[in-house]
Design an enzyme around this catalytic site. Sequence first.
Site, PDB file in Angstrom:
ATOM      1  CB  SER A  56       5.095   5.043   4.077  1.00  0.00           C
ATOM      2  OG  SER A  56       5.715   6.193   4.954  1.00  0.00           O
TER       3      SER A  56
ATOM      4  CG  ASN B 174      -1.793   1.165   1.110  1.00  0.00           C
ATOM      5  OD1 ASN B 174      -2.359   1.699   0.391  1.00  0.00           O
ATOM      6  ND2 ASN B 174      -1.800   1.908   2.537  1.00  0.00           N
TER       7      ASN B 174
HETATM    8  C1  GAR Z   1      -2.491   8.993  -2.855  1.00  0.00           C
HETATM    9  O1  GAR Z   1      -2.198  10.377  -2.452  1.00  0.00           O
HETATM   10  C2  GAR Z   1      -2.489   7.827  -2.119  1.00  0.00           C
HETATM   11  O2  GAR Z   1      -1.287   7.991  -1.170  1.00  0.00           O
HETATM   12  C3  GAR Z   1      -3.483   8.128  -1.078  1.00  0.00           C
HETATM   13  O3  GAR Z   1      -4.647   8.609  -2.063  1.00  0.00           O
HETATM   14  C4  GAR Z   1      -4.109   9.141  -3.269  1.00  0.00           C
HETATM   15  C5  GAR Z   1      -4.679   8.306  -4.370  1.00  0.00           C
HETATM   16  O4  GAR Z   1      -4.140   9.151  -5.676  1.00  0.00           O
HETATM   17  N1  GAR Z   1      -3.921   6.846  -0.334  1.00  0.00           N
HETATM   18  C6  GAR Z   1      -4.388   6.964   0.890  1.00  0.00           C
HETATM   19  O5  GAR Z   1      -4.666   7.871   1.318  1.00  0.00           O
HETATM   20  C7  GAR Z   1      -4.538   5.613   1.395  1.00  0.00           C
HETATM   21  N2  GAR Z   1      -5.231   5.689   2.668  1.00  0.00           N
HETATM   22  P1  GAR Z   1      -4.118   8.317  -6.940  1.00  0.00           P
HETATM   23  O6  GAR Z   1      -5.655   7.849  -7.256  1.00  0.00           O
HETATM   24  O7  GAR Z   1      -3.988   9.671  -7.920  1.00  0.00           O
HETATM   25  O8  GAR Z   1      -2.980   7.313  -7.052  1.00  0.00           O
END
Ligand code: GAR
Length: 196
Positions: A137, A108
């Site tokens: 992370s 993740n």
């Molecule tokens: C990213 O910033 C990821 O780290 C976060 O959601 C975003 C997805 O962006 N994930 C979380 O918060 C997980 N708890 P994306 O759809 O453009 O990859």
Amino acid sequence: MKSVAILISGGGSNMLALLDDMAKGDHPARPVCVISNDPGAGGLARAAERGLAVDAVDHRKYRGDRPAFEAELTRRLKAHQPDILCLAGFMRILTDGFVARWEGRMLNIHPSLLPKYRGLHTHARAIEAGDEEGGCSVHEVTSELDGGPILGQARVPIVPGDTPEALAARVLSAEHRLYPAVLRRFAAGDRTPVLL
Ligand code: GAR
């Protein structure tokens, strides 16, 4: 060669970064499918444009019955026989049963420097705390939320006057470098953390 399934909930920019890297000839893994819990997720169309198999299991149809949602997700995943599962902006909490099934094979990406700021609103919390650095992370998924072994981290500065949105954009660029670097290592059997 390892097979990778990517789970998304939204725009899928991290998914695209992973697909771009796996498209390079020297990569130890190949993508087999992209699945979302939201049939309207923008990332599904972007993955389909690249010729990937895409699928959706709408969590709203399961009315809070997480095991039933995950049973269907598992059934859809099985069709593609993935070795590794990458959560890339996948915003559903998974049950211990699902996590156990994928133990040691599920990654993740989280937008904070874990163990700081598990959960949501990570950037606002980092700014509020007066931190001078933020980041992201990649970790193995265990039954502890955002708590599994860390496989990589990327740091970015927090500057005076930063807003959560500005910091989120800076961190997202770092995510696009970090996640592919970690997946490359992980797929080759190397769990040494990537530090960017
Ligand atoms: C990213 O910033 C990821 O780290 C976060 O959601 C975003 C997805 O962006 N994930 C979380 O918060 C997980 N708890 P994306 O759809 O453009 O990859």
